[in-house]
Enzyme design. Structure first.
Site: not given
Length: 455
Positions: A130-131, A155, A207, A228, A262
């Protein structure tokens, strides 16, 4: 988790969505398979035309897409506009370069004609966070579609309208039906998708637990993944650095996306000789940041995306204090307003060997460490299970070369903040994941690298 738009600035649920059932999922997989059989035959010229059209839509409607991102996950509106523009940039980059990246490569052998050919695999599943709800998807979609694959997007459940908008953009741009589809499903369905023969590979940004889960599900099926994952990126400032420039970049690097990135700088490792000055300047910058409504163009810091993220972050801050850390500013949720707001926070004096010093803080919290020299700086930078990016500041050539060589990360930026660029490969090592996105390396991840030998 419910699939819903919940405004993180107010806590208000604005729209809910019914997840796809198994029959609906199967129909979309069938459509993806049929679309691939035709789409793989299209030319680079056709794909490039459609991708450039998507870039045009992104640029022309960037204000509306930005509002949607801010509404669903809370990033400042100015950052959301910049994100939309960057999505257009990556579309144009691959529209212009994919044909060259995927051209046959001749190799001289004992055959009369030997070469390497790059061919698409089929339906690629993208499990996205979501970021950066548009950028993460487009940096996957642009190379994937240009390579002749078709895309399936699962998503994050708190940005469903962004997910649907992206599918709509690509359809309006002219991509054939079924070439890119959004799947409104929960995380529990991902393993079933990976077990389906119609899904050929997967990529995930998110995560560590999410990455491990996808890797395990894919491993059972012997399907390729690109991951990632998280990062606890160091930001090293040595004695020779331009301290004022480093502090400006440090503030931007930590507060980017409300601290939820991240590759945000998270651990600030500063030479003792300049640590007092750096700390004072950084504190001044943090105190000057405006926290508030992310829809306002002068807001520097908006809310965290969900209440759970807010709670987890504050628990980490409390653990850092319990381990011996000292809070210079911030350190408590902003309870004087609705929404998931956490203030700019600086914590010093955390013992370097404490477990909390190795964790990723996903929010506007800076951990400040003092070290005597470059040896200690590099050792501390590497003392984490992550290895995504690193920023280091020095004007000494020998120090620069050591930092580039010895820091364990997928990217090292000297005298600049870590950022992704379509022209450069992006990804990490250690528990930050594997594989690469962007540049030529990114488009080569999901193709069959076929050896051809003729005599």
């Amino acid at each position: 988790m419910a699939i819903a738009t919940i405004n993180p600035a107010t806590g208000e649920t604005l729209k809910t969505f019914e997840p796809l059932n198994d029959v609906e999922i199967a129909a979309k997989l069938d459509l993806a398979g049929l679309a691939f059989e035709h789409y793989r035959q299209t030319s680079f010229v056709e794909r490039s035309h459609w991708l450039k059209a998507a870039a045009d839509i992104l640029e022309q409607e960037k204000a509306e897409f930005a509002k949607l991102m801010t509404l669903e996950m809370g990033k400042p509106i100015s950052a959301a506009i910049a994100e939309t523009e960057k999505c257009a940039l990556v579309c144009r980059y691959y529209a212009e370069h994919a044909a060259g990246f995927l051209a046959d490569v001749s190799v001289k052998t004992d055959g009369s004609n030997s070469f390497v050919r790059y061919q698409p695999l089929g339906a690629i599943l993208a499990v996205m966070p979501w970021n950066f709800p548009f950028w993460q998807v487009f940096r996957f979609a642009a190379p994937t579609l240009m390579a002749g694959n078709v895309g399936l997007l699962k998503h994050a459940s708190n940005v469903p309208q962004c997910a649907l908008a992206i599918e709509d953009i690509l359809q309006r741009a002219g991509f054939p039906q079924g070439v890119f589809q959004t799947l409104l499903i929960g995380a529990a369905k991902v393993a079933d998708l990976m077990a389906d023969d119609r899904v050929k590979a997967a990529t995930l940004t998110g995560s560590e637990p999410a990455g491990a889960s996808l890797a395990a599900a894919s491993g059972k099926q012997l399907k390729k993944t690109v991951l990632e994952l998280g990062g606890s990126d160091p930001f090293i400032v040595l004695e020779s650095a331009d301290i004022e420039a480093a502090v400006v970049a440090a503030t931007t690097a930590r507060m980017l996306n409300n601290g939820q990135s991240c590759i945000a700088a998270k651990r600030f490792i500063v030479a003792e000789a300049i640590a007092d000055k750096f700390e004072k300047l950084l504190l001044d910058k943090f105190l000057a940041l405006k926290v508030g409504d992310p829809m306002q163009p002068d807001t520097d810091l908006g809310p965290l995306a969900t209440p759970d993220i807010l709670q987890d972050l504050h628990q980490q801050v409390q653990a850092a204090v319990a381990s011996g850390g000292k809070v210079l500013t911030g350190g408590q949720p902003l309870g004087d307003r609705p929404g998931n707001f956490y203030p700019p926070t600086i914590i010093t004096d955390i013992p370097q060997d404490s477990p909390i010093a190795q964790e990723e803080f996903f929010g506007p919290v800076a951990l400040l460490f003092r070290v005597p020299d470059i040896d200690a700086a590099i050792k501390l930078a590497n003392a984490t299970p992550f290895g995504l990016g690193a920023s280091a500041w020095t004007t000494n050539d020998q120090e620069r070369d050591r930092l580039i060589t010895e820091i364990e990360a997928g990217a090292v930026f000297i005298n600049g903040l870590v950022k992704s660029d379509p022209r450069l490969p992006f990804g990490g090592i250690k528990r930050s994941g594997y594989g690469r996105e962007l540049s030529i390396q990114g488009i080569h991840e999901f193709v069959n690298v076929k050896t051809v030998w003729v005599k």
